[in-house]
Design an enzyme around this catalytic site. Structure first.
Site, PDB file in Angstrom:
ATOM      1  N   VAL A  12       6.551   4.415 -44.969  1.00  0.00           N
ATOM      2  CA  VAL A  12       6.323   5.278 -46.140  1.00  0.00           C
ATOM      3  C   VAL A  12       5.648   4.487 -47.271  1.00  0.00           C
ATOM      4  O   VAL A  12       4.709   4.976 -47.917  1.00  0.00           O
ATOM      5  CB  VAL A  12       7.646   5.922 -46.624  1.00  0.00           C
ATOM      6  CG1 VAL A  12       7.397   6.837 -47.814  1.00  0.00           C
ATOM      7  CG2 VAL A  12       8.299   6.720 -45.494  1.00  0.00           C
ATOM      8  N   VAL A 126      14.012  15.099 -48.530  1.00  0.00           N
ATOM      9  CA  VAL A 126      14.302  16.243 -47.647  1.00  0.00           C
ATOM     10  C   VAL A 126      12.981  16.901 -47.257  1.00  0.00           C
ATOM     11  O   VAL A 126      12.151  17.203 -48.112  1.00  0.00           O
ATOM     12  CB  VAL A 126      15.187  17.302 -48.340  1.00  0.00           C
ATOM     13  CG1 VAL A 126      15.507  18.442 -47.373  1.00  0.00           C
ATOM     14  CG2 VAL A 126      16.451  16.690 -48.893  1.00  0.00           C
ATOM     15  N   ILE A 130       7.230  18.687 -47.155  1.00  0.00           N
ATOM     16  CA  ILE A 130       7.451  20.081 -47.578  1.00  0.00           C
ATOM     17  C   ILE A 130       8.044  20.103 -48.987  1.00  0.00           C
ATOM     18  O   ILE A 130       9.059  19.455 -49.229  1.00  0.00           O
ATOM     19  CB  ILE A 130       8.479  20.793 -46.661  1.00  0.00           C
ATOM     20  CG1 ILE A 130       8.097  20.641 -45.200  1.00  0.00           C
ATOM     21  CG2 ILE A 130       8.660  22.248 -47.042  1.00  0.00           C
ATOM     22  CD1 ILE A 130       9.184  21.149 -44.249  1.00  0.00           C
ATOM     23  N   GLY A 181       6.396   7.228 -34.908  1.00  0.00           N
ATOM     24  CA  GLY A 181       6.840   6.853 -36.256  1.00  0.00           C
ATOM     25  C   GLY A 181       7.703   7.898 -36.933  1.00  0.00           C
ATOM     26  O   GLY A 181       7.839   7.894 -38.158  1.00  0.00           O
ATOM     27  N   GLU A 184      14.168   7.319 -37.402  1.00  0.00           N
ATOM     28  CA  GLU A 184      14.728   6.325 -38.313  1.00  0.00           C
ATOM     29  C   GLU A 184      14.769   4.975 -37.592  1.00  0.00           C
ATOM     30  O   GLU A 184      14.709   4.908 -36.362  1.00  0.00           O
ATOM     31  CB  GLU A 184      16.152   6.723 -38.700  1.00  0.00           C
ATOM     32  CG  GLU A 184      16.241   8.027 -39.466  1.00  0.00           C
ATOM     33  CD  GLU A 184      15.530   7.960 -40.809  1.00  0.00           C
ATOM     34  OE1 GLU A 184      15.863   7.097 -41.625  1.00  0.00           O
ATOM     35  OE2 GLU A 184      14.612   8.777 -41.019  1.00  0.00           O
ATOM     36  N   ASP A 195      21.096  12.035 -40.330  1.00  0.00           N
ATOM     37  CA  ASP A 195      19.948  12.251 -41.212  1.00  0.00           C
ATOM     38  C   ASP A 195      19.926  13.706 -41.712  1.00  0.00           C
ATOM     39  O   ASP A 195      19.778  13.961 -42.917  1.00  0.00           O
ATOM     40  CB  ASP A 195      18.661  11.920 -40.439  1.00  0.00           C
ATOM     41  CG  ASP A 195      17.414  12.144 -41.256  1.00  0.00           C
ATOM     42  OD1 ASP A 195      17.133  11.322 -42.142  1.00  0.00           O
ATOM     43  OD2 ASP A 195      16.719  13.150 -41.018  1.00  0.00           O
ATOM     44  N   LYS A 199      20.523  15.312 -45.605  1.00  0.00           N
ATOM     45  CA  LYS A 199      19.576  16.243 -46.218  1.00  0.00           C
ATOM     46  C   LYS A 199      20.262  17.551 -46.636  1.00  0.00           C
ATOM     47  O   LYS A 199      19.996  18.076 -47.719  1.00  0.00           O
ATOM     48  CB  LYS A 199      18.423  16.509 -45.250  1.00  0.00           C
ATOM     49  CG  LYS A 199      17.536  15.273 -45.072  1.00  0.00           C
ATOM     50  CD  LYS A 199      16.590  15.432 -43.898  1.00  0.00           C
ATOM     51  CE  LYS A 199      15.655  14.240 -43.762  1.00  0.00           C
ATOM     52  NZ  LYS A 199      14.936  14.233 -42.478  1.00  0.00           N
TER      53      LYS A 199
HETATM   54  N1  HSE Z   1      13.717  10.429 -39.136  1.00  0.00           N
HETATM   55  C1  HSE Z   1      13.472  11.486 -40.040  1.00  0.00           C
HETATM   56  C2  HSE Z   1      13.119  12.740 -39.250  1.00  0.00           C
HETATM   57  C3  HSE Z   1      12.354  11.102 -40.957  1.00  0.00           C
HETATM   58  O1  HSE Z   1      12.878  12.616 -38.059  1.00  0.00           O
HETATM   59  O2  HSE Z   1      13.122  13.832 -39.796  1.00  0.00           O
HETATM   60  C4  HSE Z   1      12.185  11.970 -42.144  1.00  0.00           C
HETATM   61  O3  HSE Z   1      13.332  12.038 -42.915  1.00  0.00           O
END
Ligand code: HSE
Length: 413
Positions: A12, A126, A130, A181, A184, A195, A199
């Protein structure tokens, strides 16, 4: 010129530098001044044309009065929390893509930002590229938000899409997601649902005004989903998606908040969100359902949200009071065991046993089928039952020699 520091030069962080560089002229025209990445903090060495901007010492950034916005894109809580707190206390606005940090410490950091009249923005935390944080506290501000449900993790959606469309085994699909990519650093955060949990906690806190602690949110990932479940879902006219959801229950702040795989009817809007895309449905009391859709992971989509936050933070002269929630020290999430839902269950019966056993135990059930269904394997749908009661029935089944191979909630969005 807006002078910015970027903490972390991973996927990022390097994307943030790239987006600012690529869109520099456009951004300048749009907001009336340019953005310059003045310093980049990373402990690693990089062979890039802008190598002179790197520092390994955070003090270089904190002490630089020209730097007005810090973009934290390192991930994790340590040392990110200390770095973000220190920047806010020095009067610098902070933007971040770090959902772990916001889910754990969002209320505290928002308070510090308010006390120092600077901003703490986290649009990229999040939904990747978007816009969802800003719409929630701004465009939908006239609504009471009743419920949020979404596909919040690109990696798991990518894996499930491969399983559904190509019958690709789980491990193979995960490897592909990592190569692209999306995943995580530790893919457990994706596939075990953490994850998505972070969110939905952020969205719920923003929508309902109180910090939602991830540790109280029932979180189930997709590692237990098999190609057999995918086939039975198809027979039921459904697909399997990993859904994070939060629903307001009363005016005292109680809410349900869970992350789990779910059968969704193929006609549902969320059922048709595939690959790395995320989709978030927000139910407002005035708007009805609004759905946000786009790329939820990946270098440039996420960097785009970080840079938009940098622009906003730099333009805002005061703390943005609408982007706020509090931590009142209480857990508002009700126990998932008390939530009543419809379920799909897959079992293996002992030799000689018939499906009647299941009908007797659950009352009416709807049996499902799949091609090449082995003898003794039964899959069925049961009407609404509390999670705690279903667990009890599973114990009873197991005591009669029945193996419970899987169960998945059936949701209606
Ligand atoms: N690993 C996360 C996903 C990255 O696949 O959504 C973005 O938060």
């Amino acid at each position: 010129m807006i002078k910015v520091a970027v903490l972390g030069h991973g996927v990022v962080g390097s994307g943030v530098v790239e987006v600012i560089d690529t869109n520099q002229d456009y951004i300048s025209k749009n907001i009336g001044e340019g953005i310059e990445v003045k310093r980049i903090l990373d402990l690693r060495d990089f062979d890039v044309p802008y190598a002179e901007k790197f520092t390994k010492n955070y003090e270089d950034i904190l002490n630089d009065e020209e730097i007005s916005v810090v973009a934290e894109v390192m991930g994790g809580i340590t040392p990110s929390f200390d770095f973000v707190k220190a920047a806010l206390e020095r009067g610098k606005s902070v933007v971040t893509s770090n959902k772990e940090l916001v889910a754990a410490k969002g209320a505290e950091l928002l308070k510090i930002a308010r006390e120092h009249d600077v901003n703490f923005h986290f649009e990229a935390s999040v939904g990747g590229g978007i816009p969802i944080i800003r719409p929630l506290h701004s465009c939908l501000a006239a609504n009471q938000i009743q419920e949020i449900a979404g596909i919040l993790n690109g990696t798991t959606n990518f894996i499930l899409t491969k399983m559904i469309r190509e019958q690709m085994p789980f491990d193979h699909a995960l490897k592909l997601a990592q190569q692209l990519g999306y995943a995580e650093r530790n893919p457990s955060a994706d596939v075990d649902g953490h994850d998505a949990c972070r969110k939905i906690c952020i969205l719920a806190a923003l929508a309902f005004g109180k910090h939602v602690y991830p540790e109280y949110v029932y979180t189930e990932g997709i590692t237990g989903i098999t190609l057999e479940d995918v086939e039975y879902a198809d027979n039921y006219g459904s697909v399997i998606k990993l859904i994070g959801r939060a629903k307001k229950l009363d005016e005292n702040g109680s809410l349900t908040c869970t992350v789990s795989p779910a059968f969704l009817d193929k006609s549902s809007q969320l059922a048709n969100i595939n690959d790395v895309f995320n989709g978030i449905l927000v139910r407002g009391n005035a708007t009805g359902d609004v759905v946000f859709y786009g790329k939820g992971a990946g270098k440039l989509p996420t960097a785009s949200a970080v840079v938009a936050d940098i622009i906003d933070a730099a333009k805002e002269e005061k703390n943005n009071s609408a982007l706020y929630w509090i931590d009142d020290g209480r857990n508002h999430v009700v126990n998932y065991l008390d939530i009543e839902e419809k379920y799909y269950v897959r079992v293996q019966l002992p030799e000689g046993a018939s499906g009647k056993l299941l009908e007797e135990m659950f009352g009416g059930v709807t049996f499902l089928s799949r091609p090449h269904q082995p003898k003794g394997e039964f899959a069925f749908v049961i009407d609404r039952i509390k999670s705690r009661d279903l667990l009890e029935k599973e114990k009873q089944l197991e005591s009669q020699g029945v193996s419970v191979l899987g169960k998945i909630r059936i949701l209606n969005y």
